[in-house]
Scaffold this active site. Sequence first.
Site, PDB file in Angstrom:
ATOM      1  N   ARG A   1     -37.487  60.365  -0.752  1.00  0.00           N
ATOM      2  CA  ARG A   1     -36.442  60.315  -1.791  1.00  0.00           C
ATOM      3  C   ARG A   1     -36.093  61.754  -2.100  1.00  0.00           C
ATOM      4  NH1 ARG A   1     -36.177  56.758  -7.240  1.00  0.00           N
ATOM      5  NH2 ARG A   1     -35.650  55.290  -5.589  1.00  0.00           N
TER       6      ARG A   1
ATOM      7  N   HIS B   1     -28.516  54.629  -0.757  1.00  0.00           N
ATOM      8  CA  HIS B   1     -29.816  53.991  -1.014  1.00  0.00           C
ATOM      9  C   HIS B   1     -29.961  52.792  -0.074  1.00  0.00           C
ATOM     10  CE1 HIS B   1     -33.450  53.132  -2.996  1.00  0.00           C
ATOM     11  NE2 HIS B   1     -33.051  52.900  -4.228  1.00  0.00           N
TER      12      HIS B   1
ATOM     13  N   GLN C   1     -32.443  49.804  -0.742  1.00  0.00           N
ATOM     14  CA  GLN C   1     -31.955  48.934  -1.824  1.00  0.00           C
ATOM     15  C   GLN C   1     -30.874  47.999  -1.287  1.00  0.00           C
ATOM     16  OE1 GLN C   1     -32.942  49.068  -5.343  1.00  0.00           O
ATOM     17  NE2 GLN C   1     -31.916  47.085  -5.224  1.00  0.00           N
TER      18      GLN C   1
ATOM     19  N   ASP D   1     -24.801  49.436 -12.280  1.00  0.00           N
ATOM     20  CA  ASP D   1     -25.827  50.475 -12.118  1.00  0.00           C
ATOM     21  C   ASP D   1     -25.685  51.432 -13.299  1.00  0.00           C
ATOM     22  OD1 ASP D   1     -27.779  52.164 -11.035  1.00  0.00           O
ATOM     23  OD2 ASP D   1     -26.572  52.796  -9.308  1.00  0.00           O
TER      24      ASP D   1
ATOM     25  N   CYS E   1     -29.835  47.222  -9.636  1.00  0.00           N
ATOM     26  CA  CYS E   1     -30.929  47.765  -8.820  1.00  0.00           C
ATOM     27  C   CYS E   1     -32.120  48.181  -9.687  1.00  0.00           C
ATOM     28  CB  CYS E   1     -30.429  48.954  -8.015  1.00  0.00           C
ATOM     29  SG  CYS E   1     -29.607  50.209  -9.026  1.00  0.00           S
TER      30      CYS E   1
ATOM     31  N   ARG F   1     -37.663  44.184  -3.033  1.00  0.00           N
ATOM     32  CA  ARG F   1     -37.915  45.526  -2.500  1.00  0.00           C
ATOM     33  C   ARG F   1     -39.232  45.523  -1.714  1.00  0.00           C
ATOM     34  NH1 ARG F   1     -35.490  50.140  -4.399  1.00  0.00           N
ATOM     35  NH2 ARG F   1     -36.534  51.024  -2.577  1.00  0.00           N
TER      36      ARG F   1
END
Length: 325
Positions: free
Chosen positions: A107, A134, A137, A232, A273, A301
């Site tokens: 990340r 991402h 995700q 988001d 998310c 996830r």
Amino acid sequence: PAASPIKHLIDTRDVERDELERLLDLITALKEADADGAVPRLLEGRSLGMIFEEPSTRTRVSFEVAMAKLGGHALYLKPGEIHLGARESLYDTAKVLSRMCDVIEARTLSHGTVTALAQAAEVPVINGLTDFNHPTQAICDVLTMREHLPPGRTLADATIVFVGDRTNVCSSTMFIAAQFGMRFVHAAPPAYQAPPDWVGAARAIAETTGGSVEVTADVEDAVAGADFVYTDLWWWVDQEDEIPARRAAFLPRYQVDAELFARAPSHARFMHCLPASRGVEVTDEVIDHERSIVFDQAENRLHAEKGILVWLTYPTVRRASPALR
Ligand code: CP
């Protein structure tokens, strides 16, 4: 130099739609095995190096638990605790981790960091979120949407409406929705809408899959056609000085509250998310609504990471010492 034979996951657009479909099927099989308490230990003795330049709950925990369930081991390399890019080049870090780990997850603040790591690495590199996208995700989210489609519908029949800022999750959702032939709509004030280069690239994909990509400020009209309403955060840690301007741009019209969600069809699902700012981009009554699937997304996830780790590493890709090649 010759192109690397190593398979990475940096952007879902690097993966053909058929391969994404097979990956979703693999993830589903591993999820079902997990429900039966029978996850195969396909990564016995393997190690995952997890670089984090920013904090994480879901990405860190899902990769770490996924490795444990598959019989492997994960190392959490905390923000600021390795020499990444400061006292050691990205190239050297990638080479060293490749000699010790079988997969690298990263990340990174900048998308260029994860692509530089992948260019140098001799093991698969997984993008765990950058300032651009991402992908893990996004893979989790198409799986979750596939699980929550109305009866008789496919992803190619479905509309996802992304409400709010053009985040890294917005870009990944737009691209993967186009790859799966979905109708994608970004509803946001003009200053926060997906930029033309993203939209052009996503439309080029959609032309080959039967999907479509739209951008609008008319959130009420957009939500009225949604099978999935996604939102988001409106700002991230490096945007805190923009909070007043962002609040003024998004509130009240782009907050997913009960009134806005009620404009969606009665089967529509709410997605986020996470982490969420409750009372900001979404209200409690929507995130806790019976048609909210945010915690299904979060659980997925874990299943998605198991599938991604197996897809990238088993059985053809091995950590190969140059001496053994
Ligand atoms: N959705 C997501 O990536 O969450 P984390 O930031 O907690 O990893």
